[in-house]
Motif scaffolding. Structure first.
Motif, PDB file in Angstrom:
ATOM      1  N   ASN A  78      -6.338   5.131  -2.878  1.00 49.31           N
ATOM      2  CA  ASN A  78      -5.386   4.034  -3.070  1.00 49.31           C
ATOM      3  C   ASN A  78      -4.052   4.354  -2.408  1.00 49.31           C
ATOM      4  O   ASN A  78      -3.810   5.466  -1.936  1.00 49.31           O
ATOM      5  CB  ASN A  78      -5.204   3.694  -4.557  1.00 49.31           C
ATOM      6  CG  ASN A  78      -4.614   4.828  -5.363  1.00 49.31           C
ATOM      7  OD1 ASN A  78      -4.186   5.843  -4.837  1.00 49.31           O
ATOM      8  ND2 ASN A  78      -4.595   4.655  -6.680  1.00 49.31           N
ATOM      9  N   SER A 117     -12.074  -1.898   3.952  1.00 49.27           N
ATOM     10  CA  SER A 117     -11.213  -2.582   2.989  1.00 49.27           C
ATOM     11  C   SER A 117     -10.524  -3.763   3.650  1.00 49.27           C
ATOM     12  O   SER A 117     -10.113  -3.692   4.817  1.00 49.27           O
ATOM     13  CB  SER A 117     -10.159  -1.616   2.451  1.00 49.27           C
ATOM     14  OG  SER A 117      -9.186  -2.292   1.688  1.00 49.27           O
ATOM     15  N   SER A 119      -7.702  -4.422   3.028  1.00 50.14           N
ATOM     16  CA  SER A 119      -6.309  -4.004   3.177  1.00 50.14           C
ATOM     17  C   SER A 119      -5.938  -3.761   4.633  1.00 50.14           C
ATOM     18  O   SER A 119      -4.755  -3.698   4.971  1.00 50.14           O
ATOM     19  CB  SER A 119      -6.020  -2.754   2.346  1.00 50.14           C
ATOM     20  OG  SER A 119      -6.767  -1.657   2.825  1.00 50.14           O
ATOM     21  N   THR A 170     -10.146  -6.378  -3.106  1.00 51.04           N
ATOM     22  CA  THR A 170      -9.599  -5.488  -4.131  1.00 51.04           C
ATOM     23  C   THR A 170     -10.540  -5.450  -5.336  1.00 51.04           C
ATOM     24  O   THR A 170     -10.881  -6.498  -5.901  1.00 51.04           O
ATOM     25  CB  THR A 170      -8.208  -5.969  -4.568  1.00 51.04           C
ATOM     26  OG1 THR A 170      -7.329  -5.921  -3.434  1.00 51.04           O
ATOM     27  CG2 THR A 170      -7.639  -5.085  -5.669  1.00 51.04           C
ATOM     28  N   TYR A 172     -12.251  -4.572  -9.075  1.00 50.44           N
ATOM     29  CA  TYR A 172     -11.916  -4.571 -10.501  1.00 50.44           C
ATOM     30  C   TYR A 172     -13.221  -4.414 -11.258  1.00 50.44           C
ATOM     31  O   TYR A 172     -14.316  -4.398 -10.680  1.00 50.44           O
ATOM     32  CB  TYR A 172     -11.199  -5.869 -10.910  1.00 50.44           C
ATOM     33  CG  TYR A 172     -12.067  -7.100 -10.822  1.00 50.44           C
ATOM     34  CD1 TYR A 172     -12.836  -7.534 -11.906  1.00 50.44           C
ATOM     35  CD2 TYR A 172     -12.137  -7.837  -9.647  1.00 50.44           C
ATOM     36  CE1 TYR A 172     -13.647  -8.654 -11.819  1.00 50.44           C
ATOM     37  CE2 TYR A 172     -12.943  -8.962  -9.542  1.00 50.44           C
ATOM     38  CZ  TYR A 172     -13.690  -9.359 -10.635  1.00 50.44           C
ATOM     39  OH  TYR A 172     -14.503 -10.468 -10.526  1.00 50.44           O
ATOM     40  N   LEU A 182      -6.114  -0.222 -10.971  1.00 55.94           N
ATOM     41  CA  LEU A 182      -6.468  -1.449 -10.267  1.00 55.94           C
ATOM     42  C   LEU A 182      -5.899  -2.639 -11.036  1.00 55.94           C
ATOM     43  O   LEU A 182      -5.920  -2.662 -12.266  1.00 55.94           O
ATOM     44  CB  LEU A 182      -7.986  -1.566 -10.145  1.00 55.94           C
ATOM     45  CG  LEU A 182      -8.651  -0.451  -9.321  1.00 55.94           C
ATOM     46  CD1 LEU A 182     -10.159  -0.498  -9.481  1.00 55.94           C
ATOM     47  CD2 LEU A 182      -8.254  -0.551  -7.854  1.00 55.94           C
ATOM     48  N   ARG A 207      -4.319 -12.106  -2.948  1.00 54.42           N
ATOM     49  CA  ARG A 207      -5.236 -10.979  -2.886  1.00 54.42           C
ATOM     50  C   ARG A 207      -6.661 -11.458  -3.169  1.00 54.42           C
ATOM     51  O   ARG A 207      -6.879 -12.154  -4.168  1.00 54.42           O
ATOM     52  CB  ARG A 207      -4.837  -9.916  -3.924  1.00 54.42           C
ATOM     53  CG  ARG A 207      -5.429  -8.531  -3.694  1.00 54.42           C
ATOM     54  CD  ARG A 207      -4.899  -7.859  -2.448  1.00 54.42           C
ATOM     55  NE  ARG A 207      -3.454  -7.835  -2.415  1.00 54.42           N
ATOM     56  CZ  ARG A 207      -2.689  -7.010  -3.115  1.00 54.42           C
ATOM     57  NH1 ARG A 207      -3.235  -6.129  -3.923  1.00 54.42           N
ATOM     58  NH2 ARG A 207      -1.381  -7.064  -2.989  1.00 54.42           N
ATOM     59  N   LEU A 209     -10.302 -10.677  -4.621  1.00 53.74           N
ATOM     60  CA  LEU A 209     -10.747  -9.765  -5.678  1.00 53.74           C
ATOM     61  C   LEU A 209     -12.272  -9.783  -5.758  1.00 53.74           C
ATOM     62  O   LEU A 209     -12.908 -10.822  -5.579  1.00 53.74           O
ATOM     63  CB  LEU A 209     -10.152 -10.169  -7.022  1.00 53.74           C
ATOM     64  CG  LEU A 209      -8.615 -10.088  -7.112  1.00 53.74           C
ATOM     65  CD1 LEU A 209      -8.111 -10.773  -8.376  1.00 53.74           C
ATOM     66  CD2 LEU A 209      -8.155  -8.639  -7.067  1.00 53.74           C
ATOM     67  N   ARG A 272       1.518  -6.379   0.894  1.00 58.12           N
ATOM     68  CA  ARG A 272       0.092  -6.668   1.074  1.00 58.12           C
ATOM     69  C   ARG A 272      -0.169  -8.088   0.584  1.00 58.12           C
ATOM     70  O   ARG A 272      -0.173  -8.351  -0.614  1.00 58.12           O
ATOM     71  CB  ARG A 272      -0.752  -5.659   0.301  1.00 58.12           C
ATOM     72  CG  ARG A 272      -0.555  -4.220   0.726  1.00 58.12           C
ATOM     73  CD  ARG A 272      -1.131  -3.252  -0.294  1.00 58.12           C
ATOM     74  NE  ARG A 272      -0.482  -3.418  -1.591  1.00 58.12           N
ATOM     75  CZ  ARG A 272      -0.877  -2.833  -2.712  1.00 58.12           C
ATOM     76  NH1 ARG A 272      -1.932  -2.058  -2.715  1.00 58.12           N
ATOM     77  NH2 ARG A 272      -0.218  -3.036  -3.840  1.00 58.12           N
TER      78      ARG A 272
END
Length: 344
Positions: A78, A117, A119, A170, A172, A182, A207, A209, A272
């Protein structure tokens, strides 16, 4: 197939390995055990493991283990840990990924599923959902390391070796090696125990998820299809409908769990900020059918936290906060500054 799963004792690996075993794959792990003891509830199924640092793995080890495919999860996982030592992040997440891939190719493995990712999209230019052809704009060493790894892996692709990039949204959801750092997992824990749905940012960032179970399902599905279908391709992993403003996630937690939405001191804008479309994987790999929504995941987390008697100090402590765990091991003299175990 006989599959190597790196990082098999991590948050995602602990969900993926039992799934692959149940599907009939022979699984071999590769992990140095940084988070092996970070359990909540019973340990998941155990598999044979190569106890070697990712930075040191060799083709001979993979050849001896008769590896046919690699699922590469292991990484400095992370942004807070990655920001501690950016060069170490690039060493582990980028350069070691390419070393592993070259070793796997030399050892005769034919496919390499890389846990990338979303990201790497970083700061989106507008609110339009990004597909896999979008430009890269990473804002952290973690995100950039994923982009660089994808580029390097593409250079290794040929008729005998097929890398595929799973750009996970992302994550979870519950795992036997839970991460409390997270966003959804954190918000649910605070709502349960303090009555506050506590945001660390102003909540205005977008974001995508995705539940850990759905990430595991994506890896399983991509292992099952003919590799020519997914050769050297990238896929956003999740559901297009599961893009959220973080403040809307907080409101959803408030509605399902209770409490009041609050903001941490100094909460600012998160750089982000991106939405993604997952239509490509839906079209090209229909074997992958995501099952989870954030609302359903919140309910799962509430049930699991209560069933395991998880207190807030547990969720926020070193067992379930990756950076705190690394810092605790370092302070105890068990890890050195390069995140290698110190000999007893």
């Amino acid at each position: 197939m006989r599959v190597l799963v790196t990082g098999h004792e991590g948050y995602l690996g602990s969900v993926l390995v039992p799934r692959l075993v149940a599907a009939g794959h022979e699984v071999v792990g590769l992990d140095v055990g940084l988070f092996a003891d970070c359990l909540i509830g019973p340990a998941p199924v155990e598999v044979p493991a190569i106890r070697t640092d990712l930075r040191d793995v060799t083709a001979d080890q993979l050849r001896d283990a008769r590896i046919e495919a690699v699922v590469h999860l292991a990484a400095i996982c992370n942004d807070p840990i990655g920001n501690l030592n950016p060069d170490l992040t690039y060493e582990v997440n980028h350069r070691s990924t390419l070393r592993l891939a070259r070793a796997a190719k030399e050892a005769g493995a034919t496919r390499f599923l890389f846990s990338s990712s979303c990201s790497l999209y970083g700061k989106g230019e507008d609110d339009a959902p990004l597909d896999e052809t979008a430009g890269f704009n990473p804002v952290t060493p973690y995100g950039e390391s994923k982009y660089l790894s994808e580029q390097g892996l593409l250079e290794l692709a040929d008729d005998d070796f097929s890398p595929t990039f799973l750009r996970n949204a992302t994550a979870y959801g519950f795992s036997p090696r839970l991460r409390g750092d997270l966003v959804v997992n954190d918000l649910v824990g605070h709502a349960l125990h303090t009555g506050q749905v506590r945001l660390q940012s102003d909540g205005t960032a977008w974001r995508p998820l995705v539940h850990a179970d759905d990430i595991a399902a994506a890896f399983e599905a991509l292992l099952s299809v003919d590799r020519t279908r997914i050769h050297a391709k990238a896929y956003n992993i999740g559901r297009t409908s599961e893009n959220y403003l973080i403040r809307d996630v907080a409101n959803l937690v408030r509605d399902l769990v209770g409490g009041t939405v609050t903001f941490a001191e100094g909460a600012g804008t998160d750089l982000r900020n991106y939405r993604v479309t997952c239509d490509l994987v839906a079209a090209e790999v229909p074997e992958f059918a995501p099952q989870w929504t954030v609302a359903k995941g919140i309910e799962q987390l509430v049930e699991a936290y209560r069933r395991h008697g998880l207190a807030l100090e547990d969720l926020m402590g070193a067992r379930h906060q990756r950076l705190k765990h690394i810092n605790a091991l370092t302070a105890a003299g068990r890890l050195d500054g390069e995140l290698r175990w110190v000999a007893a």
